[in-house]
Write a protein that holds these residues in place. Structure first.
Motif, PDB file in Angstrom:
ATOM      1  N   SER A  22       0.822  -1.216   0.000  1.00 31.32           N
ATOM      2  CA  SER A  22       0.000   0.000   0.000  1.00 31.32           C
ATOM      3  C   SER A  22       0.854   1.263   0.000  1.00 31.32           C
ATOM      4  O   SER A  22       0.426   2.297  -0.497  1.00 31.32           O
ATOM      5  N   LEU A  23       2.050   1.171   0.527  1.00 28.14           N
ATOM      6  CA  LEU A  23       2.912   2.341   0.673  1.00 28.14           C
ATOM      7  C   LEU A  23       3.978   2.444  -0.410  1.00 28.14           C
ATOM      8  O   LEU A  23       4.367   3.541  -0.789  1.00 28.14           O
ATOM      9  N   MET A  24       4.436   1.321  -0.913  1.00 26.86           N
ATOM     10  CA  MET A  24       5.538   1.315  -1.862  1.00 26.86           C
ATOM     11  C   MET A  24       5.049   0.982  -3.262  1.00 26.86           C
ATOM     12  O   MET A  24       4.258   0.053  -3.437  1.00 26.86           O
ATOM     13  N   PRO A  25       5.522   1.719  -4.269  1.00 28.83           N
ATOM     14  CA  PRO A  25       5.128   1.401  -5.650  1.00 28.83           C
ATOM     15  C   PRO A  25       5.657   0.031  -6.075  1.00 28.83           C
ATOM     16  O   PRO A  25       6.609  -0.496  -5.491  1.00 28.83           O
ATOM     17  N   GLU A  26       5.042  -0.504  -7.084  1.00 28.46           N
ATOM     18  CA  GLU A  26       5.324  -1.864  -7.573  1.00 28.46           C
ATOM     19  C   GLU A  26       6.817  -2.173  -7.668  1.00 28.46           C
ATOM     20  O   GLU A  26       7.272  -3.201  -7.188  1.00 28.46           O
ATOM     21  N   GLY A  27       7.605  -1.307  -8.235  1.00 30.41           N
ATOM     22  CA  GLY A  27       9.019  -1.592  -8.456  1.00 30.41           C
ATOM     23  C   GLY A  27       9.915  -1.386  -7.246  1.00 30.41           C
ATOM     24  O   GLY A  27      11.120  -1.597  -7.338  1.00 30.41           O
ATOM     25  N   ASP A  33      14.866  -1.469  -0.836  1.00 31.51           N
ATOM     26  CA  ASP A  33      14.176  -0.213  -1.144  1.00 31.51           C
ATOM     27  C   ASP A  33      13.303   0.332  -0.022  1.00 31.51           C
ATOM     28  O   ASP A  33      12.870   1.471  -0.099  1.00 31.51           O
ATOM     29  N   VAL A  34      13.002  -0.439   1.002  1.00 32.32           N
ATOM     30  CA  VAL A  34      11.953  -0.028   1.931  1.00 32.32           C
ATOM     31  C   VAL A  34      12.428   0.696   3.182  1.00 32.32           C
ATOM     32  O   VAL A  34      11.628   1.333   3.861  1.00 32.32           O
ATOM     33  N   GLY A  35      13.674   0.609   3.525  1.00 32.55           N
ATOM     34  CA  GLY A  35      14.152   1.290   4.720  1.00 32.55           C
ATOM     35  C   GLY A  35      13.976   0.468   5.977  1.00 32.55           C
ATOM     36  O   GLY A  35      13.252  -0.532   6.018  1.00 32.55           O
ATOM     37  N   ALA A  36      14.655   0.912   7.014  1.00 31.54           N
ATOM     38  CA  ALA A  36      14.719   0.152   8.265  1.00 31.54           C
ATOM     39  C   ALA A  36      13.377   0.050   8.981  1.00 31.54           C
ATOM     40  O   ALA A  36      13.050  -0.993   9.532  1.00 31.54           O
ATOM     41  N   ALA A  37      12.620   1.137   8.998  1.00 27.20           N
ATOM     42  CA  ALA A  37      11.354   1.118   9.743  1.00 27.20           C
ATOM     43  C   ALA A  37      10.389   0.079   9.169  1.00 27.20           C
ATOM     44  O   ALA A  37       9.814  -0.725   9.919  1.00 27.20           O
ATOM     45  N   LEU A  38      10.215   0.089   7.855  1.00 26.87           N
ATOM     46  CA  LEU A  38       9.310  -0.895   7.254  1.00 26.87           C
ATOM     47  C   LEU A  38       9.860  -2.301   7.399  1.00 26.87           C
ATOM     48  O   LEU A  38       9.100  -3.241   7.643  1.00 26.87           O
ATOM     49  N   ALA A  39      11.181  -2.453   7.277  1.00 26.43           N
ATOM     50  CA  ALA A  39      11.777  -3.778   7.418  1.00 26.43           C
ATOM     51  C   ALA A  39      11.645  -4.296   8.842  1.00 26.43           C
ATOM     52  O   ALA A  39      11.661  -5.504   9.070  1.00 26.43           O
ATOM     53  N   GLN A  40      11.495  -3.417   9.796  1.00 24.50           N
ATOM     54  CA  GLN A  40      11.247  -3.849  11.165  1.00 24.50           C
ATOM     55  C   GLN A  40       9.766  -4.213  11.338  1.00 24.50           C
ATOM     56  O   GLN A  40       9.439  -5.253  11.908  1.00 24.50           O
ATOM     57  N   LEU A  41       8.876  -3.366  10.833  1.00 31.41           N
ATOM     58  CA  LEU A  41       7.443  -3.615  10.986  1.00 31.41           C
ATOM     59  C   LEU A  41       6.998  -4.909  10.308  1.00 31.41           C
ATOM     60  O   LEU A  41       6.104  -5.591  10.810  1.00 31.41           O
ATOM     61  N   VAL A  42       7.604  -5.257   9.172  1.00 30.66           N
ATOM     62  CA  VAL A  42       7.152  -6.450   8.450  1.00 30.66           C
ATOM     63  C   VAL A  42       7.612  -7.750   9.089  1.00 30.66           C
ATOM     64  O   VAL A  42       7.326  -8.825   8.557  1.00 30.66           O
TER      65      VAL A  42
END
Length: 177
Positions: A22-27, A33-42
């Protein structure tokens, strides 16, 4: 101290890509590409997917002007002593047109513009009491639409929650990827 580190590229898979969709475009849905915060949340993909859908509204589709959004987030970051939010959103605040002096002042809850001062006061009041005084409500209503005030309240709440999560999980403010 990092309690939950961001996941690595080797741990990244379909569930994580779906969580950030929902936050990051397809590519740009790969770990690099997502950064530390998203990589922690996922680390919790189902939770991340649902929260990021909401957070995408606040960051991308909100009726609140970016400048006001970033002022509010900076104030939350200072009140909650969230170094990661402060570092990340200082850069976003600059992109939204805030000067370094305005960024520093926002951290202290100070602004010259009456509407911006009301936004900062709203952060202080909501964080302290989970409510707004009538004076702050009226000041916000004089400069913002009903939807903008609603977006502001939810932005403040969401970033208080993120500050709790980032502080608790130990997200390093120096991590970007």
């Amino acid at each position: 101290m990092t309690r939950l580190p961001p996941i690595t590229a080797e741990e990244w898979g379909d569930q994580e890509r779906k969580a950030v969709s929902s936050l990051m475009p397809e590519g740009r849905r790969e770990r690099a590409d997502v950064g530390a915060a998203l990589a922690q949340l996922v680390r919790h993909p189902a939770l991340a997917r649902r929260f990021l859908t909401f957070n995408t509204h606040l960051l991308v589709h909100s009726t609140l002007p970016a400048r006001l959004r970033e002022l509010a987030i900076l104030r939350v970051a200072r009140r909650r002593d969230c170094a990661f939010e402060w570092v990340h959103h200082t850069a976003l605040a600059r992109q939204a047109g805030l000067t370094d002096a305005e960024i520093d002042a926002a951290g202290r809850g100070e602004a010259v513009d009456p509407l911006e001062a009301a936004v900062l006061r709203a952060v202080d009041e909501l964080d302290a009491t989970s409510n707004l005084t009538d004076a702050t409500w009226d000041a916000l209503g004089a400069g913002l639409s009903e939807h903008q005030v609603m977006d502001l309240v939810f932005t403040i709440g969401a970033y208080c929650l993120l500050a709790m999560a980032f502080n608790t999980f130990g997200l390093d403010p120096d991590l970007h990827h």
